[in-house]
Design an enzyme around this catalytic site. Structure first.
Site, PDB file in Angstrom:
ATOM      1  N   CYS A 106       0.834  -1.196   0.000  1.00 12.87           N
ATOM      2  CA  CYS A 106       0.000   0.000   0.000  1.00 12.87           C
ATOM      3  C   CYS A 106       0.878   1.259   0.000  1.00 12.87           C
ATOM      4  O   CYS A 106       1.500   1.564  -1.007  1.00 12.87           O
ATOM      5  CB  CYS A 106      -0.991  -0.015   1.150  1.00 12.87           C
ATOM      6  SG  CYS A 106      -2.334   1.208   0.935  1.00 12.87           S
ATOM      7  N   HIS A 209      -3.823  -4.839   0.670  1.00 18.73           N
ATOM      8  CA  HIS A 209      -3.318  -5.221   1.990  1.00 18.73           C
ATOM      9  C   HIS A 209      -3.433  -6.735   2.177  1.00 18.73           C
ATOM     10  O   HIS A 209      -4.388  -7.230   2.791  1.00 18.73           O
ATOM     11  CB  HIS A 209      -4.102  -4.502   3.096  1.00 18.73           C
ATOM     12  CG  HIS A 209      -3.705  -3.078   3.285  1.00 18.73           C
ATOM     13  ND1 HIS A 209      -2.722  -2.691   4.163  1.00 18.73           N
ATOM     14  CD2 HIS A 209      -4.161  -1.951   2.693  1.00 18.73           C
ATOM     15  CE1 HIS A 209      -2.594  -1.374   4.124  1.00 18.73           C
ATOM     16  NE2 HIS A 209      -3.444  -0.897   3.231  1.00 18.73           N
ATOM     17  N   GLU A 211      -1.807  -8.629   4.148  1.00 22.65           N
ATOM     18  CA  GLU A 211      -1.702  -9.012   5.565  1.00 22.65           C
ATOM     19  C   GLU A 211      -3.069  -9.081   6.230  1.00 22.65           C
ATOM     20  O   GLU A 211      -3.277  -9.866   7.163  1.00 22.65           O
ATOM     21  CB  GLU A 211      -0.779  -8.039   6.314  1.00 22.65           C
ATOM     22  CG  GLU A 211      -1.381  -6.714   6.726  1.00 22.65           C
ATOM     23  CD  GLU A 211      -1.534  -5.714   5.580  1.00 22.65           C
ATOM     24  OE1 GLU A 211      -2.070  -4.616   5.832  1.00 22.65           O
ATOM     25  OE2 GLU A 211      -1.116  -6.026   4.439  1.00 22.65           O
TER      26      GLU A 211
END
Length: 233
Positions: A106, A209, A211
């Site tokens: 990001c 994202h 994660e």
């Protein structure tokens, strides 16, 4: 076990640095040992941090100051992170100096691109076009739009596929890629979602994202497996 250096966020109100736990647990799940960088104004200290780390992971966060890519800040630009804008370019330069793999997520994609000579849309809707089909979602763990991956890219090798659903938690994006980077991921509306080195140097950057998505959509472990694998070479 390779050491993966993570870039921190800064809590202005409480005056402390932190890293969202999703990054930490994702690196650990991939077999890496996450370590958090400290803020510094010293290139020498940044060099020292990267000399001891095996890879650099640039995390998400606030907008990149347009001064980094030599543009005037517009009212549409959001909150900045001056301490990160000083630290992260130094860490990127140090990682390149020490031949360390780089993963940008990001804001991480944006600061890598800006540092290496690319530019950004300060606001997608205002500068790319209000008709853009690129929702900004507060559902971090859900896929909200499809993204195409370039054939033969490191990103394709990491994911093992040519299309994947991604989340969308950004109002800025890559406008012009840096000369040493190429577009390897693109949203259905044409916005850049993935960048990597043109030379095969282990630099991989994603706009979404992973994660936050990896628990619900396990394929998003791909980039963390990639950085740990590259750091182990």
């Amino acid at each position: 076990m390779p050491l993966i250096a993570l870039t921190p966020c800064w809590d202005t109100q409480n005056e402390h640095l932190y890293v969202p736990n999703d990054y930490v647990t994702a690196v650990q799940a991939a077999g890496g040992a996450p370590v958090v960088c400290s803020f510094t104004d010293s290139q020498e200290m940044a060099d020292e941090m990267m000399a001891h780390a095996d890879a650099l992971l640039l995390t998400g966060g606030a907008d990149v100051d347009p001064a980094v890519y030599h543009e005037e800040m517009l009212p549409i630009c959001g909150e900045l992170a001056p301490m990160r804008d000083k630290l992260e370019p130094m860490l990127i330069r140090a990682a390149l100096k020490h031949n360390r793999p780089i993963l940008g997520i990001c804001r991480g994609l944006q600061i890598v691109n800006a540092t290496l000579g690319g530019t950004l849309y300060q606001d997608i809707a205002e500068q790319y076009g209000k008709q853009v089909l690129h929702p900004r979602s507060d559902r971090p763990r859900d896929g909200v739009h499809n993204m195409s991956i370039a054939a033969g890219s490191m990103l394709e090798a990491a994911y093992g596929c040519r299309e994947v659903m991604v989340n969308s938690r950004h109002h800025q994006a890559c406008k012009v890629p840096a000369p040493c980077l190429k577009v390897v991921g693109i949203a259905e509306d044409g916005l850049v979602e993935g960048l990597e080195s043109t030379s095969g140097t282990p630099i991989l950057c994603v706009q979404w994202h992973p994660e936050s998505m990896r628990a619900a959509i396990p394929v998003h472990m791909a980039v963390f497996n990639w950085i740990v694998r590259e750091a182990s070479r």
